[in-house]
Design a protein around this motif. Structure first.
Motif, PDB file in Angstrom:
ATOM      1  N   ASP A  46      -2.883   2.693   5.727  1.00 17.60           N
ATOM      2  CA  ASP A  46      -3.006   3.917   6.522  1.00 17.60           C
ATOM      3  C   ASP A  46      -1.640   4.396   7.020  1.00 17.60           C
ATOM      4  O   ASP A  46      -1.498   4.812   8.167  1.00 17.60           O
ATOM      5  CB  ASP A  46      -3.954   3.668   7.695  1.00 17.60           C
ATOM      6  CG  ASP A  46      -4.402   4.944   8.403  1.00 17.60           C
ATOM      7  OD1 ASP A  46      -4.176   6.046   7.862  1.00 17.60           O
ATOM      8  OD2 ASP A  46      -4.958   4.832   9.515  1.00 17.60           O
ATOM      9  N   GLY A  47      -0.620   4.317   6.148  1.00 19.05           N
ATOM     10  CA  GLY A  47       0.669   4.910   6.482  1.00 19.05           C
ATOM     11  C   GLY A  47       1.735   3.945   6.948  1.00 19.05           C
ATOM     12  O   GLY A  47       2.648   4.348   7.679  1.00 19.05           O
ATOM     13  N   GLY A  49       5.069   1.422   7.004  1.00 22.21           N
ATOM     14  CA  GLY A  49       6.448   1.641   6.592  1.00 22.21           C
ATOM     15  C   GLY A  49       6.875   0.743   5.455  1.00 22.21           C
ATOM     16  O   GLY A  49       6.080   0.037   4.821  1.00 22.21           O
ATOM     17  N   ASP A  50       8.194   0.724   5.211  1.00 21.08           N
ATOM     18  CA  ASP A  50       8.743   0.040   4.053  1.00 21.08           C
ATOM     19  C   ASP A  50       8.556  -1.471   4.102  1.00 21.08           C
ATOM     20  O   ASP A  50       8.503  -2.120   3.052  1.00 21.08           O
ATOM     21  CB  ASP A  50      10.234   0.365   3.915  1.00 21.08           C
ATOM     22  CG  ASP A  50      10.491   1.806   3.508  1.00 21.08           C
ATOM     23  OD1 ASP A  50       9.547   2.442   2.997  1.00 21.08           O
ATOM     24  OD2 ASP A  50      11.615   2.295   3.707  1.00 21.08           O
ATOM     25  N   ASP A  51       8.468  -2.054   5.303  1.00 23.21           N
ATOM     26  CA  ASP A  51       8.287  -3.504   5.391  1.00 23.21           C
ATOM     27  C   ASP A  51       6.986  -3.940   4.723  1.00 23.21           C
ATOM     28  O   ASP A  51       6.943  -4.982   4.044  1.00 23.21           O
ATOM     29  CB  ASP A  51       8.280  -3.960   6.853  1.00 23.21           C
ATOM     30  CG  ASP A  51       9.658  -3.910   7.494  1.00 23.21           C
ATOM     31  OD1 ASP A  51      10.633  -3.650   6.763  1.00 23.21           O
ATOM     32  OD2 ASP A  51       9.757  -4.101   8.721  1.00 23.21           O
ATOM     33  N   THR A  52       5.946  -3.149   4.914  1.00 23.61           N
ATOM     34  CA  THR A  52       4.657  -3.492   4.301  1.00 23.61           C
ATOM     35  C   THR A  52       4.728  -3.330   2.788  1.00 23.61           C
ATOM     36  O   THR A  52       4.240  -4.187   2.031  1.00 23.61           O
ATOM     37  CB  THR A  52       3.543  -2.613   4.887  1.00 23.61           C
ATOM     38  OG1 THR A  52       3.391  -2.925   6.277  1.00 23.61           O
ATOM     39  CG2 THR A  52       2.222  -2.833   4.166  1.00 23.61           C
ATOM     40  N   GLU A  73      -0.035   9.028   3.858  1.00 21.81           N
ATOM     41  CA  GLU A  73       0.955   9.393   4.864  1.00 21.81           C
ATOM     42  C   GLU A  73       0.451   9.063   6.267  1.00 21.81           C
ATOM     43  O   GLU A  73      -0.743   9.195   6.564  1.00 21.81           O
ATOM     44  CB  GLU A  73       1.257  10.891   4.754  1.00 21.81           C
ATOM     45  CG  GLU A  73       2.328  11.388   5.703  1.00 21.81           C
ATOM     46  CD  GLU A  73       2.549  12.895   5.566  1.00 21.81           C
ATOM     47  OE1 GLU A  73       3.370  13.427   6.337  1.00 21.81           O
ATOM     48  OE2 GLU A  73       1.893  13.535   4.715  1.00 21.81           O
ATOM     49  N   ASP A  74       1.369   8.623   7.114  1.00 22.85           N
ATOM     50  CA  ASP A  74       1.019   8.279   8.492  1.00 22.85           C
ATOM     51  C   ASP A  74       0.858   9.552   9.317  1.00 22.85           C
ATOM     52  O   ASP A  74       1.825  10.171   9.742  1.00 22.85           O
ATOM     53  CB  ASP A  74       2.118   7.398   9.095  1.00 22.85           C
ATOM     54  CG  ASP A  74       1.746   6.886  10.493  1.00 22.85           C
ATOM     55  OD1 ASP A  74       0.640   7.198  10.965  1.00 22.85           O
ATOM     56  OD2 ASP A  74       2.566   6.163  11.090  1.00 22.85           O
TER      57      ASP A  74
END
Length: 290
Positions: A46-47, A49-52, A73-74
């Motif tokens: 569900d949006g 960031g890059d860490d996930t 997109e968040d």
């Protein structure tokens, strides 16, 4: 001529996440340890960031089943949309809905497939952890907590007793939307298609899960509650919502009153897209890389 045996049911796990890669890592590891592996795992993001994204790509390098990442997109809490897109991208016969802060017991998939019956969906339970129990699981020092371990709530849900699980399924059919939680549920994929999945008008926390269940009841499906099997442990976190009301209460009330079966804004918005261009299997992509 003897009848041919029915092909095995393929389970697609749809696991939601939002910006908690540490929890998602443990959840994906738990799914990789299943006695009966799922057909595929799809992260409904569900949006984050890059860490996930980096965590999922790293995990995919040696994952035992196809691992796919469906990202939106968040723009606030839009888990109905995130799940619908992942369901549309799935190719299994049966869909297991799991949250990214839930660690599945090694027999989780096996137990859910044994519980699956046409004309119904299965509501699983969850073991609750406190801050201490969550920290132990996130550290990786242990992969599970048992009945007598500190750091747990709802300890009865740590007990896997298949005979009692079968009895609970026989006794728990009904049409109550009480205790409906999509952190641990099993659905036939074609039932989700018939219901048009989650109603994407439900934005912000709450009620999209109850709405799906109520529409299932309107369609004649039964809820079957799975206790003593299909176990999963919830990692503690502060709740992201206010207890009590939801901005979606009026939408849910309308579903109850109208007898609606199909969501007016749901799964069918995405089926053609993924039929034409399937969501990439990141595991295979790494296997094919030179």
């Amino acid at each position: 001529m003897p009848a041919r045996p029915a092909p095995p049911v393929r389970a697609s796990v749809v696991i939601t996440t939002y910006n908690w890669p540490q929890a998602l890592q443990r959840a994906l590891e738990a799914l990789a340890r299943q006695r009966t592996l799922p057909h595929e795992v799809i992260v409904a993001d569900d949006g984050s960031g890059d860490d996930t994204r980096a965590l999922i790509e790293t995990t995919a390098r040696d994952y035992p089943v196809p691992l796919r990442h469906s990202w939106i997109e968040d723009r606030g809490f839009r888990v109905a949309l995130a799940r619908n897109r992942a369901i549309a991208a799935s190719s299994g016969d049966y869909v297991l809905l799991l949250d990214g802060d839930m660690l599945a017991h090694p027999r989780f998939v096996d137990d859910h497939l044994r519980a699956a019956r046409r004309g119904s969906f299965v509501q699983g339970m969850r073991v609750l952890t406190d801050e201490q129990g969550c920290a132990r699981l996130l550290s990786g020092d242990v992969t599970s907590l048992g009945f007598f371990d500190p750091g747990l709530g709802r300890r009865r849900h740590t007990l896997r007793v298949p005979a009692l699980a079968a009895l609970s399924l026989r006794l728990s059919r009904g049409q109550s939307d009480r205790a409906i939680k999509t952190c641990n549920q099993g659905w036939w994929r074609d039932d989700l298609v018939a219901l048009n999945g989650f109603d994407e008008r439900f934005e912000g926390w709450g009620r999209e899960d109850k709405d799906l269940a109520v529409r299932a009841f309107h369609a004649g499906l039964q809820r079957r509650s799975l206790r003593f099997a299909g176990l999963a442990t919830h990692l503690y976190h502060r709740e992201r919502h206010e207890e009590g009301g939801s901005p979606n209460d009026a939408l849910l009330a309308d579903t109850h009153a109208s007898g609606r079966i199909r969501s007016p804004q749901g799964l069918d918005r995405h089926l053609a897209e993924f039929a034409q261009r399937p969501l990439p299997d990141l595991t295979q992509a790494f296997a094919d890389a030179p």
